[in-house]
Write a protein that holds these residues in place. Sequence first.
Motif, PDB file in Angstrom:
ATOM      1  N   SER A   1       0.800  -1.211   0.000  1.00  0.00           N
ATOM      2  CA  SER A   1       0.000   0.000   0.000  1.00  0.00           C
ATOM      3  C   SER A   1       0.841   1.273   0.000  1.00  0.00           C
ATOM      4  N   ASN A   2       2.116   1.176   0.337  1.00  0.00           N
ATOM      5  CA  ASN A   2       2.949   2.368   0.425  1.00  0.00           C
ATOM      6  C   ASN A   2       4.059   2.407  -0.622  1.00  0.00           C
ATOM      7  N   GLY A   3       3.943   1.614  -1.673  1.00  0.00           N
ATOM      8  CA  GLY A   3       4.926   1.662  -2.741  1.00  0.00           C
ATOM      9  C   GLY A   3       5.500   0.305  -3.070  1.00  0.00           C
ATOM     10  N   SER A   4       6.438   0.325  -3.994  1.00  0.00           N
ATOM     11  CA  SER A   4       7.146  -0.902  -4.361  1.00  0.00           C
ATOM     12  C   SER A   4       8.634  -0.606  -4.298  1.00  0.00           C
ATOM     13  N   PHE A   5       9.389  -1.592  -3.877  1.00  0.00           N
ATOM     14  CA  PHE A   5      10.792  -1.354  -3.578  1.00  0.00           C
ATOM     15  C   PHE A   5      11.580  -2.622  -3.860  1.00  0.00           C
TER      16      PHE A   5
ATOM     17  N   ILE B   1      15.524  -4.473  -3.260  1.00  0.00           N
ATOM     18  CA  ILE B   1      16.865  -4.484  -2.683  1.00  0.00           C
ATOM     19  C   ILE B   1      17.632  -5.547  -3.441  1.00  0.00           C
ATOM     20  N   ASP B   2      18.676  -5.139  -4.132  1.00  0.00           N
ATOM     21  CA  ASP B   2      19.465  -6.051  -4.966  1.00  0.00           C
ATOM     22  C   ASP B   2      18.584  -6.855  -5.915  1.00  0.00           C
ATOM     23  N   GLY B   3      17.563  -6.205  -6.467  1.00  0.00           N
ATOM     24  CA  GLY B   3      16.691  -6.822  -7.448  1.00  0.00           C
ATOM     25  C   GLY B   3      15.553  -7.638  -6.874  1.00  0.00           C
ATOM     26  N   GLU B   4      15.526  -7.905  -5.573  1.00  0.00           N
ATOM     27  CA  GLU B   4      14.436  -8.656  -4.957  1.00  0.00           C
ATOM     28  C   GLU B   4      13.336  -7.692  -4.517  1.00  0.00           C
ATOM     29  N   SER B   5      12.098  -8.029  -4.852  1.00  0.00           N
ATOM     30  CA  SER B   5      10.960  -7.164  -4.527  1.00  0.00           C
ATOM     31  C   SER B   5      10.580  -7.241  -3.061  1.00  0.00           C
ATOM     32  N   TYR B   6      10.222  -6.077  -2.518  1.00  0.00           N
ATOM     33  CA  TYR B   6       9.749  -5.965  -1.142  1.00  0.00           C
ATOM     34  C   TYR B   6       8.476  -5.147  -1.130  1.00  0.00           C
ATOM     35  N   ARG B   7       7.529  -5.553  -0.292  1.00  0.00           N
ATOM     36  CA  ARG B   7       6.324  -4.779  -0.057  1.00  0.00           C
ATOM     37  C   ARG B   7       6.652  -3.733   0.993  1.00  0.00           C
ATOM     38  N   VAL B   8       6.194  -2.514   0.794  1.00  0.00           N
ATOM     39  CA  VAL B   8       6.459  -1.427   1.726  1.00  0.00           C
ATOM     40  C   VAL B   8       5.293  -1.343   2.706  1.00  0.00           C
ATOM     41  N   GLU B   9       5.610  -1.442   3.991  1.00  0.00           N
ATOM     42  CA  GLU B   9       4.588  -1.372   5.032  1.00  0.00           C
ATOM     43  C   GLU B   9       5.023  -0.387   6.110  1.00  0.00           C
ATOM     44  N   LEU B  10       4.062   0.207   6.780  1.00  0.00           N
ATOM     45  CA  LEU B  10       4.316   1.076   7.932  1.00  0.00           C
ATOM     46  C   LEU B  10       5.343   2.165   7.647  1.00  0.00           C
ATOM     47  N   ALA B  11       5.187   2.866   6.552  1.00  0.00           N
ATOM     48  CA  ALA B  11       6.128   3.924   6.182  1.00  0.00           C
ATOM     49  C   ALA B  11       5.656   5.253   6.770  1.00  0.00           C
TER      50      ALA B  11
ATOM     51  N   LEU C   1      10.028  -3.119   5.306  1.00  0.00           N
ATOM     52  CA  LEU C   1      10.026  -3.738   3.983  1.00  0.00           C
ATOM     53  C   LEU C   1       9.888  -5.243   4.156  1.00  0.00           C
ATOM     54  N   ARG C   2       8.840  -5.824   3.586  1.00  0.00           N
ATOM     55  CA  ARG C   2       8.579  -7.253   3.741  1.00  0.00           C
ATOM     56  C   ARG C   2       8.798  -7.969   2.407  1.00  0.00           C
ATOM     57  N   GLY C   3       9.755  -8.914   2.420  1.00  0.00           N
ATOM     58  CA  GLY C   3      10.043  -9.721   1.241  1.00  0.00           C
ATOM     59  C   GLY C   3       9.537 -11.133   1.409  1.00  0.00           C
ATOM     60  N   SER C   4       9.905 -12.006   0.488  1.00  0.00           N
ATOM     61  CA  SER C   4       9.433 -13.387   0.567  1.00  0.00           C
ATOM     62  C   SER C   4      10.057 -14.128   1.741  1.00  0.00           C
ATOM     63  N   GLU C   5      11.286 -13.754   2.122  1.00  0.00           N
ATOM     64  CA  GLU C   5      11.946 -14.443   3.229  1.00  0.00           C
ATOM     65  C   GLU C   5      12.413 -13.515   4.341  1.00  0.00           C
TER      66      GLU C   5
ATOM     67  N   HIS D   1      18.272  -3.032   8.896  1.00  0.00           N
ATOM     68  CA  HIS D   1      18.496  -4.318   9.564  1.00  0.00           C
ATOM     69  C   HIS D   1      17.256  -5.198   9.468  1.00  0.00           C
ATOM     70  N   ARG D   2      17.500  -6.503   9.576  1.00  0.00           N
ATOM     71  CA  ARG D   2      16.398  -7.453   9.614  1.00  0.00           C
ATOM     72  C   ARG D   2      15.586  -7.203  10.870  1.00  0.00           C
ATOM     73  N   ILE D   3      14.327  -7.523  10.785  1.00  0.00           N
ATOM     74  CA  ILE D   3      13.417  -7.272  11.898  1.00  0.00           C
ATOM     75  C   ILE D   3      13.845  -8.018  13.157  1.00  0.00           C
ATOM     76  N   SER D   4      14.532  -9.150  13.006  1.00  0.00           N
ATOM     77  CA  SER D   4      14.924  -9.952  14.171  1.00  0.00           C
ATOM     78  C   SER D   4      16.246  -9.484  14.786  1.00  0.00           C
ATOM     79  N   ASN D   5      16.945  -8.549  14.143  1.00  0.00           N
ATOM     80  CA  ASN D   5      18.245  -8.086  14.636  1.00  0.00           C
ATOM     81  C   ASN D   5      18.140  -6.718  15.297  1.00  0.00           C
ATOM     82  N   VAL D   6      19.062  -6.471  16.168  1.00  0.00           N
ATOM     83  CA  VAL D   6      19.330  -5.106  16.614  1.00  0.00           C
ATOM     84  C   VAL D   6      20.715  -4.805  16.075  1.00  0.00           C
TER      85      VAL D   6
END
Length: 161
Positions: free
Chosen positions: A31-35, A37-47, A68-72, A106-111
């Motif tokens: 809902s907030n765009g398309s993005f 990273i290194d050619g892999e598509s990510y859904r934009v959320e909570l921007a 940014l939410r990708g397939s993995e 950073h990945r959501i699971s990392n600090v």
Amino acid sequence: MTQKFFTLIVVVLLSTLTFSSCSSDDDEGGSNGSFTIDGESYRVELASCTDGTQEEYADAGCFFEAMLRGSEDTYYFTVELVGKYNLNNLKSGEDVSDIASVYSFHRISNVDFSRFEETDGKVIIKSTSNNSITLEFKNFTFNRRGSNVSYVTNGLIEYEK
């Protein structure tokens, strides 16, 4: 009579299932765009974006944060516009590449407290309104300081004010 009633119930249930499976939740762009990273598509959320602060002991530019939410993977990506303190002063078409600094990635699971270097590409203010600002990333490349791993980003992100 019972067979007609049963047939009617089956038709209603099937049509309900058919229409409920046609949802806009499956949009590839988000809902907030398309993005990418290194050619892999990510859904934009909570921007969202926030004004900066300029005080005697605190100096931080405007922040643009997105999930940014990708397939993995899911990333938090934050860009600071260094030296810009008020979102209302940003103009459509303005090239902010020289002041766009990656504050966090950073990945959501990392600090992650890494520092980043911006090495190439452009960040353009695509549009502004009372409710949002859209940034366009064109081969915007950055890496972690001291690392040979770089990330190339492309696409549009609409940030809510």
